[in-house]
Design a protein around this motif. Structure first.
Motif, PDB file in Angstrom:
ATOM      1  N   GLY A   9      51.400 -44.744   7.080  1.00  0.00           N
ATOM      2  CA  GLY A   9      50.095 -45.440   7.136  1.00  0.00           C
ATOM      3  C   GLY A   9      49.665 -45.890   5.793  1.00  0.00           C
ATOM      4  O   GLY A   9      50.203 -45.339   4.565  1.00  0.00           O
ATOM      5  N   TRP A  10      48.575 -46.487   5.607  1.00  0.00           N
ATOM      6  CA  TRP A  10      48.096 -47.119   4.186  1.00  0.00           C
ATOM      7  C   TRP A  10      47.780 -45.981   3.400  1.00  0.00           C
ATOM      8  O   TRP A  10      48.108 -45.918   1.957  1.00  0.00           O
ATOM      9  CB  TRP A  10      46.826 -47.966   4.415  1.00  0.00           C
ATOM     10  CG  TRP A  10      45.566 -47.357   4.848  1.00  0.00           C
ATOM     11  CD1 TRP A  10      45.154 -47.227   6.073  1.00  0.00           C
ATOM     12  CD2 TRP A  10      44.899 -46.605   3.844  1.00  0.00           C
ATOM     13  NE1 TRP A  10      43.867 -46.552   6.295  1.00  0.00           N
ATOM     14  CE2 TRP A  10      43.794 -45.976   4.988  1.00  0.00           C
ATOM     15  CE3 TRP A  10      44.704 -46.074   2.484  1.00  0.00           C
ATOM     16  CZ2 TRP A  10      42.730 -45.337   4.438  1.00  0.00           C
ATOM     17  CZ3 TRP A  10      43.632 -45.280   2.356  1.00  0.00           C
ATOM     18  CH2 TRP A  10      42.731 -45.007   2.938  1.00  0.00           C
ATOM     19  N   ALA A  11      47.222 -44.707   3.695  1.00  0.00           N
ATOM     20  CA  ALA A  11      46.865 -43.709   3.034  1.00  0.00           C
ATOM     21  C   ALA A  11      48.252 -42.920   2.358  1.00  0.00           C
ATOM     22  O   ALA A  11      48.185 -42.760   1.036  1.00  0.00           O
ATOM     23  CB  ALA A  11      46.183 -42.764   3.737  1.00  0.00           C
ATOM     24  N   ASN A 165      48.450 -39.965   7.797  1.00  0.00           N
ATOM     25  CA  ASN A 165      48.865 -41.002   8.667  1.00  0.00           C
ATOM     26  C   ASN A 165      47.792 -41.011   9.733  1.00  0.00           C
ATOM     27  O   ASN A 165      47.404 -42.019  10.179  1.00  0.00           O
ATOM     28  CB  ASN A 165      50.421 -40.889   9.055  1.00  0.00           C
ATOM     29  CG  ASN A 165      51.375 -41.331   8.458  1.00  0.00           C
ATOM     30  OD1 ASN A 165      50.878 -42.128   7.482  1.00  0.00           O
ATOM     31  ND2 ASN A 165      52.548 -40.532   8.477  1.00  0.00           N
ATOM     32  N   SER A 168      44.891 -42.746   8.419  1.00  0.00           N
ATOM     33  CA  SER A 168      45.274 -44.167   8.265  1.00  0.00           C
ATOM     34  C   SER A 168      44.903 -44.876   9.736  1.00  0.00           C
ATOM     35  O   SER A 168      44.463 -46.006   9.752  1.00  0.00           O
ATOM     36  CB  SER A 168      46.701 -44.416   7.887  1.00  0.00           C
ATOM     37  OG  SER A 168      46.952 -43.983   6.591  1.00  0.00           O
ATOM     38  N   ARG A 169      44.903 -44.029  10.827  1.00  0.00           N
ATOM     39  CA  ARG A 169      44.772 -44.448  12.043  1.00  0.00           C
ATOM     40  C   ARG A 169      43.357 -44.489  12.345  1.00  0.00           C
ATOM     41  O   ARG A 169      42.789 -45.213  13.106  1.00  0.00           O
ATOM     42  CB  ARG A 169      45.355 -43.659  13.013  1.00  0.00           C
ATOM     43  CG  ARG A 169      46.958 -43.601  12.967  1.00  0.00           C
ATOM     44  CD  ARG A 169      47.589 -43.223  14.269  1.00  0.00           C
ATOM     45  NE  ARG A 169      47.533 -41.658  14.286  1.00  0.00           N
ATOM     46  CZ  ARG A 169      48.264 -40.634  13.842  1.00  0.00           C
ATOM     47  NH1 ARG A 169      49.204 -41.326  13.312  1.00  0.00           N
ATOM     48  NH2 ARG A 169      48.047 -39.554  14.051  1.00  0.00           N
ATOM     49  N   SER A 172      39.745 -47.213   7.983  1.00  0.00           N
ATOM     50  CA  SER A 172      40.273 -48.669   7.414  1.00  0.00           C
ATOM     51  C   SER A 172      40.639 -48.542   5.959  1.00  0.00           C
ATOM     52  O   SER A 172      39.732 -47.739   5.283  1.00  0.00           O
ATOM     53  CB  SER A 172      39.236 -49.693   7.760  1.00  0.00           C
ATOM     54  OG  SER A 172      39.818 -50.801   6.977  1.00  0.00           O
ATOM     55  N   GLU A 173      41.669 -49.225   5.713  1.00  0.00           N
ATOM     56  CA  GLU A 173      41.837 -49.194   4.231  1.00  0.00           C
ATOM     57  C   GLU A 173      40.870 -49.775   3.478  1.00  0.00           C
ATOM     58  O   GLU A 173      40.613 -49.634   2.211  1.00  0.00           O
ATOM     59  CB  GLU A 173      43.267 -49.748   3.874  1.00  0.00           C
ATOM     60  CG  GLU A 173      43.677 -49.857   2.604  1.00  0.00           C
ATOM     61  CD  GLU A 173      45.107 -50.314   2.406  1.00  0.00           C
ATOM     62  OE1 GLU A 173      45.705 -50.568   1.197  1.00  0.00           O
ATOM     63  OE2 GLU A 173      45.774 -50.797   3.296  1.00  0.00           O
TER      64      GLU A 173
END
Length: 200
Positions: A9-11, A165, A168-169, A172-173
């Motif tokens: 994910g983004w993180a 992850n 990230s779910r 929000s980024e």
């Protein structure tokens, strides 16, 4: 600890990119120190390293680069210790993962140990070019720092992946604006200027 088999994910992606910059900076620092401390260095390679770091005098610019790198790592760890780790720990405890605290405890211990390694390396590199004893001390300090930091980064990415992850779910980024460029490595940013009074 449950394993996360999904895509990063983004993180996690952001952390890995920051660590990649840190690894690049460390590799460049090690090459620069080798130019000064090791016999038989290839002159073309030495020139390339020195040019990349905007060298004027080895000891002067190397001190600036090392100090910038150490500040970068310290700042990164401060953010993790004060903000990221508490948030992940709370998240994982809420998710029924009490063993995650052991991961955070080890990472915090790594940060404390790395503080000593960073300070030792900065002191040792400040004595370069120096005599043979100074060169040996600098090379040794940098090896110790590189070994511990590399092991730490590898462990952190692996052990935090499921929690990051999960974050990230659910987050929000957009809630976490992208850090400035220097947080992704000083060799990728404009931190090193060719003229900076008072740093030599």
């Amino acid at each position: 600890m449950a394993q996360d088999t999904g895509e990063a994910g983004w993180a996690l992606t952001r952390l890995v990119k920051m660590h990649a910059g840190m690894r690049d900076d460390l590799a460049l620092l090690r090459r620069a120190v080798a130019v000064i401390t090791e016999d038989g260095q290839d002159l073309a390679d030495a020139a390339a390293v020195l040019t990349h770091l905007s060298f004027r005098r080895p000891g002067w610019t190397l001190r600036r680069y090392c100090a910038s790198f150490c500040r970068f790592v310290h700042a990164h760890h401060d953010v993790e210790t004060s903000m990221l780790f508490p948030a992940l720990l709370q998240q994982q405890q809420d998710a029924g993962d009490p063993e995650f605290k052991q991961v955070i405890d080890r990472l915090d211990a790594d940060h404390r140990a790395l503080t000593d390694d960073l300070e030792e390396a900065e002191r040792a590199l400040a004595r370069l070019p120096g005599d043979e004893a100074a060169k040996a001390a600098a090379a040794g300090a940098l090896v110790r720092l590189a070994d511990r930091l590399t092991e730490h980064l590898d462990y952190e990415e692996t052990s935090l992946a499921p929690a990051l992850n999960r974050m990230s779910r659910v987050v929000s980024e957009d809630a976490f604006p992208a850090p400035p460029s220097e947080h992704f490595g000083i060799s990728r940013s404009s931190v090193l200027e060719t003229d900076h009074a008072g740093q030599d």
